[in-house]
Motif scaffolding. Structure first.
Motif, PDB file in Angstrom:
ATOM      1  N   ASN A  85       0.853  -1.176   0.000  1.00  7.89           N
ATOM      2  CA  ASN A  85       0.000   0.000   0.000  1.00  7.89           C
ATOM      3  C   ASN A  85       0.899   1.240   0.000  1.00  7.89           C
ATOM      4  OD1 ASN A  85      -1.842   2.028   0.402  1.00  7.89           O
ATOM      5  ND2 ASN A  85      -2.579   1.260   2.377  1.00  7.89           N
ATOM      6  N   TYR A  86       1.227   1.739  -1.185  1.00  8.85           N
ATOM      7  CA  TYR A  86       2.177   2.840  -1.294  1.00  8.85           C
ATOM      8  C   TYR A  86       1.630   4.148  -0.719  1.00  8.85           C
ATOM      9  CZ  TYR A  86       5.259  -0.071  -3.993  1.00  8.85           C
ATOM     10  OH  TYR A  86       6.099  -1.071  -4.367  1.00  8.85           O
ATOM     11  N   THR A  87       0.338   4.341  -0.825  1.00 13.90           N
ATOM     12  CA  THR A  87      -0.246   5.559  -0.263  1.00 13.90           C
ATOM     13  C   THR A  87      -0.080   5.569   1.259  1.00 13.90           C
ATOM     14  OG1 THR A  87      -1.877   5.509  -2.042  1.00 13.90           O
ATOM     15  CG2 THR A  87      -2.333   6.973  -0.193  1.00 13.90           C
ATOM     16  N   GLY A  88      -0.333   4.426   1.887  1.00 16.69           N
ATOM     17  CA  GLY A  88      -0.161   4.324   3.337  1.00 16.69           C
ATOM     18  C   GLY A  88       1.287   4.482   3.752  1.00 16.69           C
ATOM     19  N   ILE A  89       2.198   3.885   2.979  1.00 16.22           N
ATOM     20  CA  ILE A  89       3.630   4.001   3.290  1.00 16.22           C
ATOM     21  C   ILE A  89       4.082   5.449   3.149  1.00 16.22           C
ATOM     22  CG2 ILE A  89       5.941   3.342   2.530  1.00 16.22           C
ATOM     23  CD1 ILE A  89       4.755   0.609   1.775  1.00 16.22           C
ATOM     24  N   MET A  90       3.636   6.113   2.089  1.00 12.61           N
ATOM     25  CA  MET A  90       4.007   7.526   1.902  1.00 12.61           C
ATOM     26  C   MET A  90       3.504   8.375   3.063  1.00 12.61           C
ATOM     27  SD  MET A  90       3.683   8.278  -2.173  1.00 12.61           S
ATOM     28  CE  MET A  90       4.089   9.987  -2.017  1.00 12.61           C
ATOM     29  N   GLY A  91       2.252   8.107   3.488  1.00  8.92           N
ATOM     30  CA  GLY A  91       1.705   8.855   4.621  1.00  8.92           C
ATOM     31  C   GLY A  91       2.507   8.608   5.892  1.00  8.92           C
ATOM     32  N   ASP A  92       2.909   7.370   6.120  1.00  4.73           N
ATOM     33  CA  ASP A  92       3.720   7.040   7.296  1.00  4.73           C
ATOM     34  C   ASP A  92       5.076   7.741   7.243  1.00  4.73           C
ATOM     35  OD1 ASP A  92       1.699   5.455   8.266  1.00  4.73           O
ATOM     36  OD2 ASP A  92       2.633   3.562   7.615  1.00  4.73           O
ATOM     37  N   LEU A  93       5.692   7.742   6.062  1.00  8.37           N
ATOM     38  CA  LEU A  93       6.998   8.406   5.928  1.00  8.37           C
ATOM     39  C   LEU A  93       6.872   9.914   6.118  1.00  8.37           C
ATOM     40  CD1 LEU A  93       8.595   6.503   2.918  1.00  8.37           C
ATOM     41  CD2 LEU A  93       9.351   6.464   5.293  1.00  8.37           C
ATOM     42  N   GLY A  95       4.645  11.469   7.841  1.00 10.10           N
ATOM     43  CA  GLY A  95       4.388  11.721   9.256  1.00 10.10           C
ATOM     44  C   GLY A  95       5.614  11.488  10.119  1.00 10.10           C
ATOM     45  N   GLN A  96       6.437  10.516   9.737  1.00 12.52           N
ATOM     46  CA  GLN A  96       7.639  10.173  10.501  1.00 12.52           C
ATOM     47  C   GLN A  96       8.658  11.312  10.477  1.00 12.52           C
ATOM     48  OE1 GLN A  96       8.148   7.323  12.233  1.00 12.52           O
ATOM     49  NE2 GLN A  96      10.213   7.852  12.845  1.00 12.52           N
ATOM     50  N   PHE A  97       8.871  11.863   9.331  1.00 17.29           N
ATOM     51  CA  PHE A  97       9.905  12.883   9.203  1.00 17.29           C
ATOM     52  C   PHE A  97       9.356  14.302   9.337  1.00 17.29           C
ATOM     53  CE2 PHE A  97      11.596   9.198   6.907  1.00 17.29           C
ATOM     54  CZ  PHE A  97      12.713   8.978   7.691  1.00 17.29           C
ATOM     55  N   GLY A  98       8.053  14.438   9.374  1.00 15.82           N
ATOM     56  CA  GLY A  98       7.450  15.733   9.655  1.00 15.82           C
ATOM     57  C   GLY A  98       7.509  16.740   8.531  1.00 15.82           C
ATOM     58  N   ASN A  99       8.036  16.349   7.376  1.00 20.11           N
ATOM     59  CA  ASN A  99       8.115  17.354   6.313  1.00 20.11           C
ATOM     60  C   ASN A  99       6.923  17.269   5.361  1.00 20.11           C
ATOM     61  OD1 ASN A  99       8.662  15.095   4.812  1.00 20.11           O
ATOM     62  ND2 ASN A  99      10.683  15.739   4.138  1.00 20.11           N
ATOM     63  N   GLY A 100       6.206  16.126   5.327  1.00 19.05           N
ATOM     64  CA  GLY A 100       5.014  16.006   4.473  1.00 19.05           C
ATOM     65  C   GLY A 100       5.338  16.119   3.005  1.00 19.05           C
ATOM     66  N   ASN A 101       6.544  15.698   2.603  1.00 17.90           N
ATOM     67  CA  ASN A 101       6.958  15.936   1.248  1.00 17.90           C
ATOM     68  C   ASN A 101       7.790  14.754   0.713  1.00 17.90           C
ATOM     69  OD1 ASN A 101       7.154  17.341  -1.084  1.00 17.90           O
ATOM     70  ND2 ASN A 101       8.536  18.927  -0.316  1.00 17.90           N
ATOM     71  N   VAL A 102       7.127  13.610   0.449  1.00 19.08           N
ATOM     72  CA  VAL A 102       7.793  12.462  -0.148  1.00 19.08           C
ATOM     73  C   VAL A 102       7.436  12.454  -1.631  1.00 19.08           C
ATOM     74  CG1 VAL A 102       7.958   9.938  -0.176  1.00 19.08           C
ATOM     75  CG2 VAL A 102       7.716  11.157   1.994  1.00 19.08           C
ATOM     76  N   HIS A 103       8.454  12.474  -2.480  1.00 22.84           N
ATOM     77  CA  HIS A 103       8.219  12.618  -3.910  1.00 22.84           C
ATOM     78  C   HIS A 103       8.377  11.337  -4.717  1.00 22.84           C
ATOM     79  CE1 HIS A 103       7.852  16.963  -3.851  1.00 22.84           C
ATOM     80  NE2 HIS A 103       8.933  17.002  -3.085  1.00 22.84           N
ATOM     81  N   ASP A 104       9.397  10.541  -4.426  1.00 22.43           N
ATOM     82  CA  ASP A 104       9.758   9.436  -5.320  1.00 22.43           C
ATOM     83  C   ASP A 104       9.928   8.151  -4.519  1.00 22.43           C
ATOM     84  OD1 ASP A 104      10.321   8.312  -7.733  1.00 22.43           O
ATOM     85  OD2 ASP A 104      12.409   8.945  -7.781  1.00 22.43           O
ATOM     86  N   LEU A 105       8.838   7.441  -4.322  1.00 20.41           N
ATOM     87  CA  LEU A 105       8.864   6.215  -3.535  1.00 20.41           C
ATOM     88  C   LEU A 105       8.860   5.011  -4.471  1.00 20.41           C
ATOM     89  CD1 LEU A 105       8.683   4.904  -0.723  1.00 20.41           C
ATOM     90  CD2 LEU A 105       6.193   4.985  -0.984  1.00 20.41           C
ATOM     91  N   HIS A 106       9.860   4.151  -4.333  1.00 21.90           N
ATOM     92  CA  HIS A 106       9.969   2.949  -5.185  1.00 21.90           C
ATOM     93  C   HIS A 106       9.734   1.721  -4.347  1.00 21.90           C
ATOM     94  CE1 HIS A 106      11.563   4.915  -8.777  1.00 21.90           C
ATOM     95  NE2 HIS A 106      12.170   5.709  -7.933  1.00 21.90           N
TER      96      HIS A 106
END
Length: 106
Positions: A85-93, A95-106
């Protein structure tokens, strides 16, 4: 997860065992059928078809049992998605780093 190499080795070993049993059964059918019909186990009768029929049946069973394994290996080799679930993983990342800005998840 499951190891593809172990799974394919297991399928191969079981397939060899099943094929050997099929060849033994086909040879018994041919021997008994030819012997009862013509009086000789070396005769040529309709029972001789048991060997190619056994081979074709085994080929179909092999294709059926290895289809899922083949798809799994192709997915890995073609770098397909793993079903995560890439959407869930992106949301977790995010939230984890607090920047709310994950662009390129593989």
């Amino acid at each position: 997860g499951e190891n593809v190499n172990v799974k394919s080795a297991m399928i191969h070993a079981i397939g060899d065992c099943i094929q050997s049993c099929g060849v033994i059964i086909a040879s018994i059918v041919i021997w008994l059928g030819n012997n009862s019909e013509k009086g000789s186990p070396d005769a040529v009768t309709a029972y001789n078809i048991a060997d190619p029929v056994t081979s074709c049946l085994f080929a179909l069973v092999t294709l059926w049992t290895t289809h899922g394994l083949f798809r799994q290996v192709c997915n890995v080799l073609l770098e397909g998605s793993s079903g995560q679930n890439y959407t869930g993983i992106m949301g977790d990342l995010e939230g984890q780093f607090g920047n709310g800005n994950v662009h390129d998840l593989h």
